[in-house]
Design a protein around this motif. Sequence first.
Motif, PDB file in Angstrom:
ATOM      1  N   MET A  23       0.833  -1.178   0.000  1.00 57.19           N
ATOM      2  CA  MET A  23       0.000   0.000   0.000  1.00 57.19           C
ATOM      3  C   MET A  23       0.876   1.239   0.000  1.00 57.19           C
ATOM      4  O   MET A  23       1.860   1.304   0.711  1.00 57.19           O
ATOM      5  CB  MET A  23      -0.867   0.045   1.256  1.00 57.19           C
ATOM      6  CG  MET A  23      -1.915  -0.998   1.367  1.00 57.19           C
ATOM      7  SD  MET A  23      -3.433  -0.117   1.577  1.00 57.19           S
ATOM      8  CE  MET A  23      -4.531  -1.236   0.838  1.00 57.19           C
ATOM      9  N   SER A  24       0.487   2.217  -0.774  1.00 58.77           N
ATOM     10  CA  SER A  24       1.249   3.457  -0.793  1.00 58.77           C
ATOM     11  C   SER A  24       0.666   4.410   0.241  1.00 58.77           C
ATOM     12  O   SER A  24      -0.503   4.346   0.596  1.00 58.77           O
ATOM     13  CB  SER A  24       1.205   4.077  -2.179  1.00 58.77           C
ATOM     14  OG  SER A  24      -0.093   4.526  -2.460  1.00 58.77           O
ATOM     15  N   SER A  25       1.506   5.310   0.724  1.00 62.38           N
ATOM     16  CA  SER A  25       1.058   6.266   1.728  1.00 62.38           C
ATOM     17  C   SER A  25       0.578   7.560   1.093  1.00 62.38           C
ATOM     18  O   SER A  25       0.290   8.515   1.791  1.00 62.38           O
ATOM     19  CB  SER A  25       2.194   6.541   2.724  1.00 62.38           C
ATOM     20  OG  SER A  25       3.294   7.101   2.019  1.00 62.38           O
ATOM     21  N   ARG A  26       0.492   7.598  -0.243  1.00 61.60           N
ATOM     22  CA  ARG A  26       0.012   8.793  -0.935  1.00 61.60           C
ATOM     23  C   ARG A  26      -1.495   8.942  -0.736  1.00 61.60           C
ATOM     24  O   ARG A  26      -2.223   7.964  -0.797  1.00 61.60           O
ATOM     25  CB  ARG A  26       0.277   8.684  -2.434  1.00 61.60           C
ATOM     26  CG  ARG A  26       1.704   8.893  -2.810  1.00 61.60           C
ATOM     27  CD  ARG A  26       1.914   8.797  -4.287  1.00 61.60           C
ATOM     28  NE  ARG A  26       0.705   9.037  -5.078  1.00 61.60           N
ATOM     29  CZ  ARG A  26       0.660   8.959  -6.375  1.00 61.60           C
ATOM     30  NH1 ARG A  26       1.725   8.622  -7.049  1.00 61.60           N
ATOM     31  NH2 ARG A  26      -0.451   9.183  -7.033  1.00 61.60           N
ATOM     32  N   PRO A  27      -1.944  10.166  -0.514  1.00 66.10           N
ATOM     33  CA  PRO A  27      -3.398  10.366  -0.415  1.00 66.10           C
ATOM     34  C   PRO A  27      -4.049  10.162  -1.774  1.00 66.10           C
ATOM     35  O   PRO A  27      -3.419  10.321  -2.818  1.00 66.10           O
ATOM     36  CB  PRO A  27      -3.537  11.808   0.060  1.00 66.10           C
ATOM     37  CG  PRO A  27      -2.265  12.479  -0.363  1.00 66.10           C
ATOM     38  CD  PRO A  27      -1.199  11.409  -0.347  1.00 66.10           C
ATOM     39  N   ASN A  28      -5.300   9.770  -1.778  1.00 69.23           N
ATOM     40  CA  ASN A  28      -6.057   9.566  -3.020  1.00 69.23           C
ATOM     41  C   ASN A  28      -6.415  10.919  -3.615  1.00 69.23           C
ATOM     42  O   ASN A  28      -7.367  11.563  -3.190  1.00 69.23           O
ATOM     43  CB  ASN A  28      -7.319   8.762  -2.758  1.00 69.23           C
ATOM     44  CG  ASN A  28      -7.017   7.355  -2.339  1.00 69.23           C
ATOM     45  OD1 ASN A  28      -6.010   6.793  -2.753  1.00 69.23           O
ATOM     46  ND2 ASN A  28      -7.858   6.790  -1.509  1.00 69.23           N
ATOM     47  N   ILE A  29      -5.645  11.350  -4.584  1.00 70.24           N
ATOM     48  CA  ILE A  29      -5.885  12.638  -5.221  1.00 70.24           C
ATOM     49  C   ILE A  29      -7.024  12.476  -6.227  1.00 70.24           C
ATOM     50  O   ILE A  29      -7.041  11.551  -7.017  1.00 70.24           O
ATOM     51  CB  ILE A  29      -4.602  13.145  -5.917  1.00 70.24           C
ATOM     52  CG1 ILE A  29      -3.519  13.333  -4.875  1.00 70.24           C
ATOM     53  CG2 ILE A  29      -4.872  14.431  -6.683  1.00 70.24           C
ATOM     54  CD1 ILE A  29      -2.172  13.667  -5.443  1.00 70.24           C
ATOM     55  N   GLY A  30      -7.974  13.384  -6.173  1.00 67.80           N
ATOM     56  CA  GLY A  30      -9.085  13.353  -7.108  1.00 67.80           C
ATOM     57  C   GLY A  30     -10.316  12.645  -6.587  1.00 67.80           C
ATOM     58  O   GLY A  30     -11.373  12.755  -7.163  1.00 67.80           O
ATOM     59  N   LEU A  31     -10.196  11.895  -5.509  1.00 70.76           N
ATOM     60  CA  LEU A  31     -11.370  11.232  -4.946  1.00 70.76           C
ATOM     61  C   LEU A  31     -12.043  12.164  -3.945  1.00 70.76           C
ATOM     62  O   LEU A  31     -11.374  12.867  -3.190  1.00 70.76           O
ATOM     63  CB  LEU A  31     -10.970   9.933  -4.244  1.00 70.76           C
ATOM     64  CG  LEU A  31     -10.433   8.832  -5.148  1.00 70.76           C
ATOM     65  CD1 LEU A  31     -10.005   7.626  -4.314  1.00 70.76           C
ATOM     66  CD2 LEU A  31     -11.480   8.410  -6.158  1.00 70.76           C
ATOM     67  N   PRO A  32     -13.365  12.173  -3.937  1.00 64.88           N
ATOM     68  CA  PRO A  32     -14.056  13.068  -2.999  1.00 64.88           C
ATOM     69  C   PRO A  32     -13.926  12.581  -1.562  1.00 64.88           C
ATOM     70  O   PRO A  32     -13.774  11.389  -1.306  1.00 64.88           O
ATOM     71  CB  PRO A  32     -15.519  13.001  -3.458  1.00 64.88           C
ATOM     72  CG  PRO A  32     -15.623  11.682  -4.130  1.00 64.88           C
ATOM     73  CD  PRO A  32     -14.287  11.411  -4.751  1.00 64.88           C
ATOM     74  N   GLU A  33     -13.957  13.528  -0.653  1.00 60.67           N
ATOM     75  CA  GLU A  33     -13.962  13.179   0.764  1.00 60.67           C
ATOM     76  C   GLU A  33     -15.357  12.647   1.108  1.00 60.67           C
ATOM     77  O   GLU A  33     -16.361  13.206   0.683  1.00 60.67           O
ATOM     78  CB  GLU A  33     -13.650  14.414   1.608  1.00 60.67           C
ATOM     79  CG  GLU A  33     -13.471  14.124   3.063  1.00 60.67           C
ATOM     80  CD  GLU A  33     -13.098  15.361   3.858  1.00 60.67           C
ATOM     81  OE1 GLU A  33     -12.983  15.228   5.079  1.00 60.67           O
ATOM     82  OE2 GLU A  33     -12.940  16.446   3.264  1.00 60.67           O
ATOM     83  N   ILE A  34     -15.407  11.583   1.861  1.00 62.23           N
ATOM     84  CA  ILE A  34     -16.669  10.926   2.195  1.00 62.23           C
ATOM     85  C   ILE A  34     -16.974  11.133   3.673  1.00 62.23           C
ATOM     86  O   ILE A  34     -16.091  11.024   4.523  1.00 62.23           O
ATOM     87  CB  ILE A  34     -16.597   9.416   1.887  1.00 62.23           C
ATOM     88  CG1 ILE A  34     -16.214   9.172   0.435  1.00 62.23           C
ATOM     89  CG2 ILE A  34     -17.897   8.717   2.229  1.00 62.23           C
ATOM     90  CD1 ILE A  34     -17.212   9.666  -0.569  1.00 62.23           C
ATOM     91  N   PHE A  35     -18.263  11.412   3.976  1.00 63.06           N
ATOM     92  CA  PHE A  35     -18.696  11.627   5.351  1.00 63.06           C
ATOM     93  C   PHE A  35     -19.717  10.569   5.733  1.00 63.06           C
ATOM     94  O   PHE A  35     -20.542  10.163   4.923  1.00 63.06           O
ATOM     95  CB  PHE A  35     -19.324  13.014   5.513  1.00 63.06           C
ATOM     96  CG  PHE A  35     -18.383  14.135   5.172  1.00 63.06           C
ATOM     97  CD1 PHE A  35     -17.402  14.523   6.063  1.00 63.06           C
ATOM     98  CD2 PHE A  35     -18.473  14.784   3.959  1.00 63.06           C
ATOM     99  CE1 PHE A  35     -16.527  15.545   5.759  1.00 63.06           C
ATOM    100  CE2 PHE A  35     -17.615  15.809   3.637  1.00 63.06           C
ATOM    101  CZ  PHE A  35     -16.633  16.189   4.538  1.00 63.06           C
ATOM    102  N   SER A  36     -19.690  10.173   6.982  1.00 60.72           N
ATOM    103  CA  SER A  36     -20.658   9.214   7.511  1.00 60.72           C
ATOM    104  C   SER A  36     -21.900   9.970   7.979  1.00 60.72           C
ATOM    105  O   SER A  36     -21.859  11.189   8.172  1.00 60.72           O
ATOM    106  CB  SER A  36     -20.046   8.443   8.678  1.00 60.72           C
ATOM    107  OG  SER A  36     -19.851   9.320   9.764  1.00 60.72           O
ATOM    108  N   PRO A  37     -23.003   9.270   8.205  1.00 64.58           N
ATOM    109  CA  PRO A  37     -24.202   9.930   8.721  1.00 64.58           C
ATOM    110  C   PRO A  37     -23.963  10.636  10.068  1.00 64.58           C
ATOM    111  O   PRO A  37     -24.522  11.696  10.323  1.00 64.58           O
ATOM    112  CB  PRO A  37     -25.207   8.796   8.871  1.00 64.58           C
ATOM    113  CG  PRO A  37     -24.782   7.797   7.870  1.00 64.58           C
ATOM    114  CD  PRO A  37     -23.288   7.881   7.835  1.00 64.58           C
ATOM    115  N   SER A  38     -23.114  10.067  10.904  1.00 61.67           N
ATOM    116  CA  SER A  38     -22.859  10.706  12.202  1.00 61.67           C
ATOM    117  C   SER A  38     -22.102  12.020  12.024  1.00 61.67           C
ATOM    118  O   SER A  38     -22.353  12.987  12.752  1.00 61.67           O
ATOM    119  CB  SER A  38     -22.089   9.764  13.121  1.00 61.67           C
ATOM    120  OG  SER A  38     -20.825   9.459  12.582  1.00 61.67           O
ATOM    121  N   GLU A  39     -21.200  12.099  11.055  1.00 61.04           N
ATOM    122  CA  GLU A  39     -20.477  13.346  10.809  1.00 61.04           C
ATOM    123  C   GLU A  39     -21.406  14.410  10.223  1.00 61.04           C
ATOM    124  O   GLU A  39     -21.332  15.585  10.586  1.00 61.04           O
ATOM    125  CB  GLU A  39     -19.301  13.094   9.858  1.00 61.04           C
ATOM    126  CG  GLU A  39     -18.204  12.250  10.475  1.00 61.04           C
ATOM    127  CD  GLU A  39     -17.169  11.802   9.471  1.00 61.04           C
ATOM    128  OE1 GLU A  39     -15.986  11.753   9.853  1.00 61.04           O
ATOM    129  OE2 GLU A  39     -17.533  11.493   8.304  1.00 61.04           O
TER     130      GLU A  39
END
Length: 105
Positions: A1-17
Amino acid sequence: MSSRPNIGLPEIFSPSEVAKALDCSEWWVKEQARRRRIPFMRSGSGYRFTRDHVDEIFRILEERPDAANTSESSDVSTRRRAQSGSDAPAVQLRARRPRRARSAA
């Protein structure tokens, strides 16, 4: 697994957030999504929300003042006087008599 952040993917929020951001319960957020009243995406185990979804939810829940409500209060009293002069008979309301306490005899 690479430690690079997923560039271009949207940030996802849970119902609690999302509930925390809206200052409501997680149940309410899930119920609104279930009834299709707010935008969401379905991820294998439940509801997920992108930043665009959350922004749209805020727009849906936003309330703006009506132009009629911003006029002066004299306009309201004028409307009441106009309505009271209508042809419909006014109904006189009467208070009910209180229920009597039941006797324990």
